[in-house]
Design an enzyme around this catalytic site. Structure first.
Site, PDB file in Angstrom:
ATOM      1  N   GLU A 145       0.834  -1.206   0.000  1.00 47.30           N
ATOM      2  CA  GLU A 145       0.000   0.000   0.000  1.00 47.30           C
ATOM      3  C   GLU A 145       0.870   1.257   0.000  1.00 47.30           C
ATOM      4  O   GLU A 145       0.499   2.270  -0.603  1.00 47.30           O
ATOM      5  CB  GLU A 145      -0.955  -0.004   1.194  1.00 47.30           C
ATOM      6  CG  GLU A 145      -1.898  -1.209   1.273  1.00 47.30           C
ATOM      7  CD  GLU A 145      -2.767  -1.424   0.036  1.00 47.30           C
ATOM      8  OE1 GLU A 145      -3.087  -0.425  -0.653  1.00 47.30           O
ATOM      9  OE2 GLU A 145      -3.101  -2.582  -0.256  1.00 47.30           O
ATOM     10  N   HIS A 203       1.515   2.111  -3.515  1.00 44.96           N
ATOM     11  CA  HIS A 203       0.377   2.837  -4.103  1.00 44.96           C
ATOM     12  C   HIS A 203       0.400   4.303  -3.657  1.00 44.96           C
ATOM     13  O   HIS A 203       0.213   5.219  -4.460  1.00 44.96           O
ATOM     14  CB  HIS A 203      -0.946   2.215  -3.628  1.00 44.96           C
ATOM     15  CG  HIS A 203      -1.357   0.967  -4.366  1.00 44.96           C
ATOM     16  ND1 HIS A 203      -1.484   0.936  -5.733  1.00 44.96           N
ATOM     17  CD2 HIS A 203      -1.696  -0.280  -3.918  1.00 44.96           C
ATOM     18  CE1 HIS A 203      -1.892  -0.284  -6.106  1.00 44.96           C
ATOM     19  NE2 HIS A 203      -2.016  -1.045  -5.017  1.00 44.96           N
ATOM     20  N   GLU A 245      -0.631  -0.684  -9.830  1.00 49.06           N
ATOM     21  CA  GLU A 245      -0.252  -1.977  -9.270  1.00 49.06           C
ATOM     22  C   GLU A 245       1.244  -2.236  -9.472  1.00 49.06           C
ATOM     23  O   GLU A 245       1.880  -2.887  -8.643  1.00 49.06           O
ATOM     24  CB  GLU A 245      -1.099  -3.078  -9.918  1.00 49.06           C
ATOM     25  CG  GLU A 245      -1.152  -4.371  -9.151  1.00 49.06           C
ATOM     26  CD  GLU A 245      -1.867  -4.271  -7.800  1.00 49.06           C
ATOM     27  OE1 GLU A 245      -2.573  -3.280  -7.551  1.00 49.06           O
ATOM     28  OE2 GLU A 245      -1.688  -5.200  -6.994  1.00 49.06           O
TER      29      GLU A 245
END
Lengths: 502, 502
Positions: free
Chosen positions: A267, A270, A296
């Protein structure tokens, strides 16, 4: 009005919709993290009100008029590249929003709720027959949606385009076939290798405060800026936000420290993307990631390419042991590294390792493609699903709740979304290949925990361009060649032959 | 359209504005609790956008047309009391809103964020000069706002009316002068009493987890429903929310357990009010507290009238000792009670005791009144502030962070708000007087920790009526007489003469 005035007005309208979408995201974050258990009804009133108003903002007929006027303006070509791209993106979204009759939008929204509820019950009851009629309807509604969006294109290509702009089923078929050909024999080699990892220490008890400390420390190491972000806990980890406020979630299990560690790295990847979009594009259509596949690629770059590399753990192991105290004092680097890179074909995508993961995604893609082309039917799904799991991964599916019903995506009407997960792997290995060429000291940087120059490269080449280019074009600009799966296969082959000794 | 259709359309419009205000409150909560430190700029864009749109919703000319049509409808009197009150409140807010230009609304919203951030920094740096320009601007913006609302009324009365409908500076001056006259000699008596409390145990170390447990347990005892609420931490405790989602904050200091304990009781009192508004009024103008003064009466009822009473601690002491373990094992009820009711003139309002508290508020009221009348200037503020603290409370202010910059209110543009804090004391002593008359077993109920019947009385008489009446009218209905400061003076005299033995 002059061309400039038209353009500014259009951007102002777009900005307002973007701000409202930020608000939706913030309320969504609160819904998942801190909302009191009985707050749902009031929150759903807020969501419904915002959804209606955002739809109104995005379908405002004045947007269409402004776009028409700008496009036919003789001065149009005097607009800069970024201005033209903003117009392209506004036009694309406006067409997406206005081409679908509102009755269909409403039907899809209503059916999504029913389908997800039915999916939950059917999954709990391991009863595919219960889910089947709703799945059929969800697929049918998405086909209708695709038809409205573009009746001349194959419906699956239309849906794919929403998540990975200008990517087609034919292109993905080529890429995924190459991937399959490369990975299936590799997995067989790995499985038959005599040097299998000892993973028993991964379940040692590691308290949540220790795991929280690891999560924060690792975020700092990879320069996920916590002054512009934060880490909370949810059942399903996610990232939400934009530029100065990008939040991630993870989950802590006392006997699976690696779970939160790598979900945090994932995460954080991201979040780093969102934090490093070009500041100039904030509140503009340009100020968003190029695609879900690119997104991704960045999460998996930090989770796997860096986070599961031997070089990174050469650097991080002393700190890791300092934070975790005595718990893993007896574990050497080699044992640790092999365990966190344990390749084991399994039934569940979300917990799959770096190598087998793509095959989970390929199975979903092939099924979606064949369903949308009418080559297979929803009735045959479990049979085909189970056959493919046996064929590609050597795994026996015992019931449909761990098979065809394991993911929520199809119930939510998300067809064409899955491929982006595997495209991320393909993109990031390709990007790694280029980084290594351009930064010959890359391995040493990781070995020293000096992530800043690597982040600077990624920011310049991947994050900062934001939505200036479609993903395939961006990859071409970054790498100088079309997207190529061979780099991921090579990366896996090299890494895992070393780990497993073949 | 029929009268009923007009009314329903008007309420539908009002409902949408209320939902947007809920969203504003939620973003405000996040801003104070969990927003990353650098997220302010983006959040201020969201606030500004929402403020503008809420203003647009509230100033929609169709509201004015509907109100006119309804008022002149021959069937108007066939509307119920609650319907007519909703119309009154919509009309009041419509007039308040339509008189202020939307540019000013936006300016105020944007400046609030900047002023609060500056206040935080200036307070930390003990630098009033850093804060002064923003304070000047905040005051100036509020004066402009008042002028637009009603150029014929004194600006301070206009601002007061927003927080305490139909209350004037002249009325407050009378009430506060009575209060001063009653309290100042009482405080002198208390200070000169020989029986002073031993408060040394209050600084014993009490870990944050223990304090959190106390906060949760006390919330349950007073029936603040945590399934419809939550407790977080902020520097300045507050309550926000509505019906099913009402959140409070507190702050934990290891060596001031009583600080979080009573701030939790205080905010729980606010939250209980919001949670017990009549369900029938949800999303209607009626579905809100009658005034801030009434709100404060409820918070202080739970903090002081119940929370610092000898009867309550007869009940709660065993549980308190169970939760805190050995820390306070040697403290008897009498010592404890006297310590938590220690009257000591001090510098900080939020930690002031029940008796001196009102004088802190009176100081702010007098400064606000004199500022708005141009009798004093922002430049003189620290000097005047410090003089008044010396005069009314006998206290020396050493730096402005514990003086004029101690509260966030002025940074937030809240002028005319402070008096409601002391009105709360006046109201709740009056309410207590009536409860004791109507429920002769009141003291025994508290002694048994049986708060439910008391809450039921408060809900029926104070919470449930919500905004059916203006505060003075509601108090008249509850008590059968006009607001009277004597009950608070009597309550204090009786309670503290007993504690201090004079």
């Amino acid at each position: 009005m002059t061309l400039k005035e038209d353009y500014d007005l259009l951007l102002e309208k777009s900005k307002k919709a973007i701000i409202y979408q930020m608000i939706q995201a913030q309320l969504g974050w609160d819904f998942e993290t801190y909302m009191p258990s009985k707050g749902g009804q009031q929150r759903s009133m807020q969501f419904a009100t915002l959804a209606k108003d955002v739809h109104k903002l995005l379908t405002d007929p004045e947007i269409g008029e402004l776009l028409d006027r700008i496009k036919s303006d003789p001065e149009y070509t005097s607009l800069s590249e970024t201005q033209q791209r903003n117009l392209y993106l506004i036009n694309r979204d406006y067409e997406r929003q206005t081409k679908i009759p509102s009755e269909l939008v409403e039907k899809i929204a209503k059916h999504q709720v029913i389908a997800i509820e039915t999916w939950k019950k059917a999954k709990a009851a391991k009863d595919y027959e219960m889910f089947k009629p709703e799945l059929k309807k969800a697929l049918d509604l998405q086909k209708k949606r695709a038809h409205y969006l573009n009746p001349d294109k194959h419906p699956y290509d239309v849906l794919l385009d929403i998540y990975e702009p200008n990517m087609t089923s034919a292109m993905i078929t080529v890429l995924f076939n190459q991937l399959k050909e490369g990975l299936v024999p590799l997995i067989k080699k790995i499985q038959s290798a005599s040097n299998q990892p000892d993973t028993s220490f991964l379940t040692r008890t590691c308290s949540i405060p220790i795991q929280e400390k690891l999560a924060t420390d690792l975020s700092n190491v990879v320069h996920y800026d916590l002054d512009r972000g934060r880490i909370d806990t949810t059942e399903h980890p996610f990232t939400t936000g934009y530029y100065q406020d990008v939040r991630i979630t993870t989950h802590y299990y006392e006997n699976e420290f690696d779970n939160s560690l790598f979900s945090t790295m994932h995460e954080a990847g991201h979040a780093i993307y969102e934090q490093n979009l070009d500041e100039e594009f904030i509140y503009q259509p340009l100020g968003q990631a190029a695609s879900l596949g690119l997104h991704e690629s960045q999460s998996r770059f930090f989770e796997n390419i860096i986070g599961r590399s031997s070089e990174f753990w050469e650097f991080y192991m002393p700190k890791f042991k300092e934070i975790t105290g005595e718990i893993f004092a007896d574990i050497d680097n080699k044992t640790f590294l092999h365990a966190i890179n344990h390749v084991k074909p399994s039934k569940i995508r979300v917990t799959a390792d770096e190598v087998t993961y793509s095959l989970h995604v390929i199975i979903r893609f092939e099924i979606e493609r064949d369903l949308s082309e009418g080559k297979i039917t929803v009735d045959e799904l479990p049979k085909i699903w189970n056959q493919k799991y046996k064929e590609y991964l050597g795994v026996d599916i015992e019931d449909d709740s761990e098979g065809v019903m394991q993911d929520t995506h199809w119930a939510a009407g998300l067809f064409g979304y899955f491929p982006t997960y595997a495209l991320g792997n393909i993109y990031n290995a390709h990007i790694l290949h280029v980084i290594r060429k351009e930064m010959p000291n890359y391995d040493n940087l990781v070995r020293n925990g000096d992530i800043k120059p690597i982040l600077a490269w990624l920011t310049k080449n991947v994050h900062k361009p934001a939505s200036l280019y479609d993903p395939a074009d961006l990859m071409q600009r970054i790498t100088g060649e079309p997207v190529n799966t061979q780099y991921f296969i090579d990366y896996c082959t090299q890494k895992y032959s070393q780990l497993y000794g073949f």
